[in-house]
Design a protein around this motif. Sequence first.
Motif, PDB file in Angstrom:
ATOM      1  N   ASP A   1       0.869  -1.185   0.000  1.00 51.02           N
ATOM      2  CA  ASP A   1       0.000   0.000   0.000  1.00 51.02           C
ATOM      3  C   ASP A   1       0.899   1.225   0.000  1.00 51.02           C
ATOM      4  O   ASP A   1       2.125   1.123   0.161  1.00 51.02           O
ATOM      5  CB  ASP A   1      -0.912  -0.015   1.228  1.00 51.02           C
ATOM      6  CG  ASP A   1      -2.118   0.914   1.101  1.00 51.02           C
ATOM      7  OD1 ASP A   1      -2.346   1.428  -0.010  1.00 51.02           O
ATOM      8  OD2 ASP A   1      -2.818   1.134   2.102  1.00 51.02           O
ATOM      9  N   ARG A   2       0.324   2.406  -0.205  1.00 49.20           N
ATOM     10  CA  ARG A   2       1.093   3.655  -0.241  1.00 49.20           C
ATOM     11  C   ARG A   2       2.210   3.558  -1.270  1.00 49.20           C
ATOM     12  O   ARG A   2       3.370   3.833  -0.999  1.00 49.20           O
ATOM     13  CB  ARG A   2       1.698   3.964   1.122  1.00 49.20           C
ATOM     14  CG  ARG A   2       0.715   4.283   2.221  1.00 49.20           C
ATOM     15  CD  ARG A   2       1.368   4.233   3.602  1.00 49.20           C
ATOM     16  NE  ARG A   2       2.686   4.859   3.629  1.00 49.20           N
ATOM     17  CZ  ARG A   2       2.913   6.114   3.970  1.00 49.20           C
ATOM     18  NH1 ARG A   2       1.898   6.907   4.293  1.00 49.20           N
ATOM     19  NH2 ARG A   2       4.139   6.605   3.991  1.00 49.20           N
ATOM     20  N   ASN A   3       1.881   3.187  -2.496  1.00 54.41           N
ATOM     21  CA  ASN A   3       2.889   2.871  -3.502  1.00 54.41           C
ATOM     22  C   ASN A   3       3.160   4.049  -4.428  1.00 54.41           C
ATOM     23  O   ASN A   3       2.245   4.597  -5.046  1.00 54.41           O
ATOM     24  CB  ASN A   3       2.442   1.659  -4.310  1.00 54.41           C
ATOM     25  CG  ASN A   3       2.307   0.433  -3.438  1.00 54.41           C
ATOM     26  OD1 ASN A   3       3.188   0.147  -2.639  1.00 54.41           O
ATOM     27  ND2 ASN A   3       1.205  -0.287  -3.569  1.00 54.41           N
ATOM     28  N   VAL A   4       4.433   4.414  -4.533  1.00 48.05           N
ATOM     29  CA  VAL A   4       4.850   5.491  -5.411  1.00 48.05           C
ATOM     30  C   VAL A   4       5.112   4.928  -6.808  1.00 48.05           C
ATOM     31  O   VAL A   4       5.755   3.888  -6.973  1.00 48.05           O
ATOM     32  CB  VAL A   4       6.122   6.174  -4.877  1.00 48.05           C
ATOM     33  CG1 VAL A   4       6.648   7.208  -5.865  1.00 48.05           C
ATOM     34  CG2 VAL A   4       5.846   6.808  -3.521  1.00 48.05           C
ATOM     35  N   GLU A   5       4.615   5.617  -7.817  1.00 47.30           N
ATOM     36  CA  GLU A   5       4.894   5.307  -9.213  1.00 47.30           C
ATOM     37  C   GLU A   5       5.381   6.580  -9.893  1.00 47.30           C
ATOM     38  O   GLU A   5       4.796   7.654  -9.724  1.00 47.30           O
ATOM     39  CB  GLU A   5       3.647   4.798  -9.928  1.00 47.30           C
ATOM     40  CG  GLU A   5       3.843   4.589 -11.422  1.00 47.30           C
ATOM     41  CD  GLU A   5       2.544   4.359 -12.169  1.00 47.30           C
ATOM     42  OE1 GLU A   5       2.449   4.785 -13.332  1.00 47.30           O
ATOM     43  OE2 GLU A   5       1.619   3.782 -11.573  1.00 47.30           O
ATOM     44  N   ILE A   6       6.470   6.468 -10.649  1.00 46.70           N
ATOM     45  CA  ILE A   6       7.010   7.601 -11.396  1.00 46.70           C
ATOM     46  C   ILE A   6       7.016   7.237 -12.874  1.00 46.70           C
ATOM     47  O   ILE A   6       7.687   6.291 -13.282  1.00 46.70           O
ATOM     48  CB  ILE A   6       8.433   7.960 -10.927  1.00 46.70           C
ATOM     49  CG1 ILE A   6       8.431   8.340  -9.441  1.00 46.70           C
ATOM     50  CG2 ILE A   6       9.012   9.088 -11.773  1.00 46.70           C
ATOM     51  CD1 ILE A   6       9.816   8.546  -8.850  1.00 46.70           C
ATOM     52  N   ASP A   7       6.261   7.978 -13.672  1.00 45.45           N
ATOM     53  CA  ASP A   7       6.245   7.776 -15.111  1.00 45.45           C
ATOM     54  C   ASP A   7       7.239   8.754 -15.731  1.00 45.45           C
ATOM     55  O   ASP A   7       6.963   9.953 -15.857  1.00 45.45           O
ATOM     56  CB  ASP A   7       4.843   8.015 -15.679  1.00 45.45           C
ATOM     57  CG  ASP A   7       3.821   7.015 -15.143  1.00 45.45           C
ATOM     58  OD1 ASP A   7       4.235   5.904 -14.757  1.00 45.45           O
ATOM     59  OD2 ASP A   7       2.626   7.347 -15.114  1.00 45.45           O
TER      60      ASP A   7
END
Length: 284
Positions: free
Chosen positions: A150-156
């Motif tokens: 949970d609380r997952n960072v994603e950077i595109d």
Amino acid sequence: MNKLLPGFLAIALVALKVPVAYAASPETSGSCELHPVMIEDFDEESISAHRIGPARWTAHTPWSGDFGDARFADPGPRGPFKVEDGILSITASKDREGRWASGLIAAADASGAGAGTRYGYFEVRMKMPPGPGTWPAFWLAALKPVAGSDRNVEIDVIEYYGQFTDAYRTALHIWYKDTAKTRATGEKITVPDGSLVQDYHTYGVDVSPQAVAFFLDGKQVWSQPTPPELDGPLYPLVNLALGSGWPIDQTPNPSTLLVDYVHVYGRDAGPPNGCPAGPPPKSR
């Protein structure tokens, strides 16, 4: 793209056999030096369907979530991947029934095995496929076991939509199981019309305690404050998806994304006022 997955503390490398891979040196927390974590130059194909080790990449997101209008296929003789002369080709094509298949590579699997870093610099060098409906991307997800995340960072770092030939998108997502807490911000990066399909370019992101800074060909194009949810390492993914809500009836069959390299460098948290953002000097 809807993806998922943070992890441990400080600069981290989860053990992975790669052509050149190093854990971050035991520097003091004030060091700004970048250390190679994953140097993938595609001298060979090392992709498995779902598990890291000995393969360096898997062919699906660790949470088994395909997206877009082409299924992501396993590696193999009829698969979407080919390595030749140090270039990885990811090809989207139709089968005899007219169904699209394409490819994705992720430097992690569902167990949390993989290669990544919390702070540092991530870069890919790619040439985009021409034509409407293509949706190639280079992005980062949180390196941790899928179960209970949970609380997952994603950077595109880049999402390129083939029908818009004068720009691409960058984005920062924070995914929560409680969707009311999920948030995102993004930016359109304008480029000379057609330039991304005419030649290779580098797309990078620098992640520090202070900021997430995005780069095109070594020059910063956008920056955002680092979200507090970034509490562990990130790993890279590359894919050629199709659609994203746009029609694919005019998408060239086949369409191929060319990937020269994926490089990941780790760094300590650095001094309180931060470190200079960007690639290591030899990559500039």
